[in-house]
Motif scaffolding. Structure first.
Motif, short mmCIF file in Angstrom:
data_model
loop_
_atom_site.label_atom_id
_atom_site.label_comp_id
_atom_site.label_asym_id
_atom_site.label_seq_id
_atom_site.Cartn_x
_atom_site.Cartn_y
_atom_site.Cartn_z
N UNK A 43 101.38 5.35 84.88
CA UNK A 43 102.30 4.28 84.49
C UNK A 43 102.44 4.31 82.98
N UNK A 44 103.65 4.37 82.52
CA UNK A 44 103.94 4.45 81.08
C UNK A 44 103.09 5.52 80.39
N UNK A 45 103.06 6.70 81.03
CA UNK A 45 102.43 7.89 80.48
C UNK A 45 100.91 7.81 80.37
N UNK A 46 100.29 6.83 81.03
CA UNK A 46 98.83 6.79 81.08
C UNK A 46 98.39 6.85 82.54
N UNK B 66 98.15 -4.16 86.44
CA UNK B 66 97.79 -5.28 87.30
C UNK B 66 97.80 -6.60 86.55
N UNK B 67 97.75 -6.54 85.19
CA UNK B 67 97.75 -7.78 84.41
C UNK B 67 99.16 -8.23 84.01
N UNK B 68 100.16 -7.54 84.54
CA UNK B 68 101.54 -8.01 84.47
C UNK B 68 101.84 -8.80 85.75
N UNK B 69 103.08 -9.27 85.89
CA UNK B 69 103.47 -9.89 87.15
C UNK B 69 103.78 -8.80 88.17
N UNK B 70 104.23 -9.20 89.36
CA UNK B 70 104.44 -8.24 90.44
C UNK B 70 105.55 -7.24 90.14
N UNK B 71 106.43 -7.57 89.17
CA UNK B 71 107.50 -6.65 88.78
C UNK B 71 107.09 -5.78 87.60
N UNK B 72 105.87 -5.96 87.09
CA UNK B 72 105.35 -5.22 85.93
C UNK B 72 106.21 -5.41 84.69
N UNK B 73 106.80 -6.61 84.56
CA UNK B 73 107.61 -6.90 83.37
C UNK B 73 107.07 -8.05 82.53
N UNK C 169 88.42 -8.94 86.54
CA UNK C 169 89.65 -9.69 86.25
C UNK C 169 90.73 -9.34 87.25
N UNK C 170 90.78 -8.07 87.67
CA UNK C 170 91.76 -7.69 88.68
C UNK C 170 91.51 -8.35 90.01
N UNK C 171 90.24 -8.53 90.39
CA UNK C 171 89.92 -9.20 91.65
C UNK C 171 90.37 -10.66 91.61
N UNK C 172 90.10 -11.31 90.49
CA UNK C 172 90.44 -12.73 90.38
C UNK C 172 91.94 -12.95 90.32
N UNK C 173 92.65 -12.10 89.55
CA UNK C 173 94.03 -12.47 89.22
C UNK C 173 94.98 -11.30 89.06
N UNK C 174 94.59 -10.08 89.42
CA UNK C 174 95.50 -8.95 89.26
C UNK C 174 96.70 -9.04 90.19
N UNK C 175 97.87 -8.58 89.71
CA UNK C 175 99.09 -8.60 90.53
C UNK C 175 99.16 -7.42 91.48
N UNK C 176 98.32 -6.39 91.26
CA UNK C 176 98.22 -5.29 92.21
C UNK C 176 99.12 -4.11 91.94
N UNK C 177 100.16 -4.26 91.16
CA UNK C 177 101.11 -3.21 90.81
C UNK C 177 101.27 -2.12 91.88
N UNK C 178 102.21 -2.37 92.77
CA UNK C 178 102.62 -1.34 93.74
C UNK C 178 101.44 -0.82 94.57
N UNK C 179 100.55 -1.73 94.93
CA UNK C 179 99.37 -1.35 95.72
C UNK C 179 98.96 -2.55 96.56
N UNK C 180 98.06 -2.36 97.52
CA UNK C 180 97.54 -3.51 98.28
C UNK C 180 96.41 -4.24 97.56
N UNK C 181 96.08 -3.83 96.32
CA UNK C 181 94.88 -4.34 95.66
C UNK C 181 95.22 -5.50 94.73
#
Length: 753
Positions: free
Chosen positions: A580-583, A169-176, A227-239
């Motif tokens: 995601x990435x084996x975690x 969630x701390x990446x951009x919407x493309x997780x890159x 931090x996810x509430x304030x600024x998380x990108x949500x990574x493939x979720x509605x959150x």
């Protein structure tokens, strides 16, 4: 219904934020806050024998130091403090933040150029760990804004504990693209004491990611969630968080649960002053990036005296300003009675007291002639101890000790000290601390506090989380405690935007398929959440300032916490697990003003994108002008809602000067799912269902000039493609008008090259 996590105090009786004052003939000890005076007098013995922390290495004889505020002559203070062995980390006019040897604190206070030396202990988290939360629809209504305002160009700072720095969630919407630009872990091994007094800083995505998690990340996860509430990108979720394209700057500070990670020689460096340096770090980092910043803080402590110009409050007032805003949680203390009032002319007022832990503190403020009487009885209803505090004989900074009650488990001791109270010149202020050999909940005794004196007024209020007042059927004549007065610090301070919580979502289904219903009795449609702390402050100001959804908010949870605590109770509040990435990572539901605060921080980040030099007062002006009033029968502001529930969209229209255009709706269209310009410049609109009537589309630029208007029928489809005039890149307002009410509303949309 709610079960709050037990967060004991690091040092009980240490929450003091009072005005700094120079009193003729005042002793040096009288210039010290109670916590510092306690540390100076007792040295290491101030840590309870039941608490554990990491001990220093054998043979380490480094002098003990603390982080403190010092109010001193602004011209000579720096050199004078350095001459006493202090390291100065910041100066705002006459307020310094220093690392001072404990052995020099009294010497520093004795200097005539020094008015006050102050520090208080760390905060507790402001969350309900039964995890009753997921982002209510209003909290994520901001997701209709991001097409224009997403927090881009703004730094969102979060000071908290328990960060999983690897969560997608701390990446951009493309997780890159990784978005955490800087991280100060105050529990990390210290490498540069000249730079920070505790921990270590990591700047740049590569350095931050190499840390993986904060030092306490295996035992704590609160910061990952906020931090996810304030600024998380949500990574493939509605959150998705509110300001999901902002840059993040994180500070991992310390609370009581972090004691196992703290070297005993560094214990006294974790204070309110080190928290203040955390806010400074966020703003300094943003300034280096040439960006504005909003700092979110979901922790709090009981202030002994919420006056305007305590050193902490004063410092935060000087630290904030254009492009620098702090929001903090009001607390989850509404279920407690924390204040006993005895007005002028009333002979007596009293209440039963509930205590927990070995130290429990109250603050006594009053003027005129008043007395405090403490009475206890055993389970047989017989008086077993009584003490009247003759406070008028105490000098400033003087402490007295009395024995209140002997039990089979030990003794209850009462310590009383007079402390400065210059905010109300005619008042006196006392810190009253109850100490027991064992936790007081084990004592078979009941306590009463009785204020008396018709020719005076007095207020007795809670100064530690372990103490509260309550109405007891055993003492029907002593039921005078009142609600409110329980907003925590630093949220009480004028320069900090104080956030309370509302409830929209009443429950959640966890990852195992079990539904948990956490609806509150009565209404749940965006009204005040019944745990959210209420004002006024002890000095009479309205708090909180604003509310946001805080019940059942879903956000990121730490993969490291999940890995090391697979059987923890709050894992049952995970709504999903994913790899995601084996975690294995989690989305978790949680409740509290801890969750409401980052919602407000994210909204202010959107506003800062529109106005980068937004000040705390301007943010309050927007809040006052545009907040939703959940209960129209109330007067706003009030001590439950402040100005109401924050409205991100209405606030943006207000800041952009578009709220005065009568054709533009102050709310988004409820049925609009998405709106975006495609590569050809066509505007693509999609609704959740086929509109029943034609929809008129009007387009405005940021000056309010109308550029386009046309009606569009929808036949057999919920989608519409609109060819607009050739437009330059920028932000535009789209107004949708239809007889179908769900399709009425406006949106801000960005056209890119």
């Amino acid at each position: 219904m709610y079960h709050f996590k037990s967060l004991s105090l690091l040092i009980a009786c240490s929450w003091l934020f009072v005005q700094s004052a120079v009193v003729a003939g005042e002793s040096s000890d009288a210039k010290l806050s109670p916590l510092l005076r306690k540390w100076v007098l007792e040295r290491l013995t101030s840590v309870s024998k039941t608490r554990t922390y990491r001990t220093a290495a054998a043979g380490d004889e480094s002098p003990l130091t603390t982080i403190a505020f010092v109010c001193a002559d602004k011209t000579r203070g720096d050199s004078l403090l350095r001459s006493r062995g202090c390291r100065v980390y910041d100066q705002k006019d006459d307020i310094f933040i220093v690392m001072a040897p404990l052995d020099s604190v009294s010497s520093i206070a004795s200097m005539p150029q020094v008015r006050r030396v102050e520090a208080s202990a760390p905060c507790r988290l402001t969350m309900d760990t039964t995890s009753v939360v997921i982002g209510a629809s209003k909290a994520y209504a901001a997701q209709q804004l991001p097409q224009a305002f997403t927090g881009s160009g703004v730094v969102v700072g979060v000071m908290d504990i328990g960060f999983d720095l690897t969560h997608p969630t701390f990446y951009d919407s493309t997780a890159t693209h990784y978005r955490i630009g800087a991280f100060w872990d105050q529990l990390a091994a210290m490498e540069d004491e000249d730079n920070v007094p505790v921990g270590n800083v990591f700047e740049g995505g590569e350095q931050v990611l190499s840390r993986a998690s904060s030092v306490d990340g295996e035992l704590q996860t609160h910061g990952t969630h906020t931090a996810g509430i304030a600024a998380g990108a949500g990574y493939n979720s509605p959150y998705r968080g509110v300001a999901f394209e902002s840059e993040l700057c994180l500070v991992s500070n310390a609370v009581y649960e972090d004691l196992p990670f703290i070297d005993s020689t560094l214990l006294y460096r974790y204070t309110s002053a080190s928290d203040a340096l955390g806010f400074k770090y966020i703003f300094d980092y943003a300034a280096k990036q040439g960006k504005p910043a909003v700092a979110s803080f979901s922790e709090g402590s009981y202030p002994l005296y919420s006056s305007d110009d305590s050193l902490y409050a004063e410092y935060l007032g000087k630290l904030t300003g254009p492009g620098r805003v702090i929001v903090a949680s009001a607390g989850n203390e509404a279920y407690k009675q924390t204040c006993l009032l005895k007005p002028w002319g009333k002979a007596q007022a009293g209440s039963a007291i509930a205590c927990g832990g070995e130290e429990n503190s109250m603050c006594l403020r009053g003027n005129g002639s008043f007395r405090l009487r403490l009475v206890c009885d055993d389970n047989n209803g017989e008086a077993s101890g009584e003490l009247e505090l003759d406070t008028e004989k105490l000098e400033m900074g003087e402490e007295r000790t009395d024995t209140l009650y002997h039990t089979v488990r030990g003794t209850i001791t009462v310590k009383t000290e007079r402390i400065p109270a210059s905010f109300f010149p005619s008042d006196t202020l006392y810190l009253v601390t109850l100490l027991a050999d064992d936790p007081m909940v084990h004592h078979a005794t009941r306590l009463l506090a009785i204020l008396s004196g018709e020719e005076g007024e007095a207020t007795l209020y809670t100064a530690s989380f372990g103490l509260q007042f309550y109405a007891s059927s055993r003492y029907p004549q002593w039921c005078d405690a009142v609600s409110g007065y329980n907003v925590l610090s630093p949220s009480v301070h004028p320069s900090v935007i104080s956030v309370g919580a509302t409830i929209h979502r009443t429950g959640f289904t966890n990852y195992l398929g079990t539904y948990y219903d956490y609806s509150q009795s009565g209404r749940n449609d965006g009204v005040w959440a019944d745990y959210s702390s209420q004002g006024p402050t002890v000095d009479g100001r309205i708090k909180p300032d604003v509310c946001a959804p805080g019940s059942n908010v879903v956000s990121a949870y730490s993969s490291y916490y999940l890995e090391h605590n697979p059987d923890a109770g709050d894992i049952l509040s995970d709504v999903a697990h994913f790899v995601w990435q084996d975690r294995t990572y989690a989305w978790n539901s949680n409740s509290g003003t801890s969750m409401a605060t980052p919602v407000v921080a994210g909204v202010i980040a959107l506003w800062m994108q529109a106005k980068p030099d937004l000040t705390p007062q301007e943010a309050m002006d927007v809040i006052a002008a545009t907040s939703r009033h959940p209960e129209e029968n109330l007067t706003y502001p009030n001590n439950s809602y402040g100005y109401g529930e924050i409205d991100a969209y209405a606030g943006l229209l207000y800041l952009l000067g578009l709220n005065g255009i009568s054709d533009i709706s102050p709310e988004p269209a409820r049925e609009l799912l998405s709106a975006a310009f495609d590569a050809t410049g066509c505007l693509q609109l999609s609704f959740s269902r086929q509109p029943l009537h034609p929809v008129q589309l009007s387009l405005y630029d940021m000056s309010g000039k109308k550029l386009y208007r046309e009606s569009h029928p929808f036949t057999g489809t919920a989608h519409c493609s609109v060819m607009l005039p050739t437009l330059p890149s920028g932000v535009y307002v789209v107004q949708l008008t239809s007889a179908d009410k769900g399709c009425n509303g406006s949106l801000l949309i960005r056209k890119r090259q």
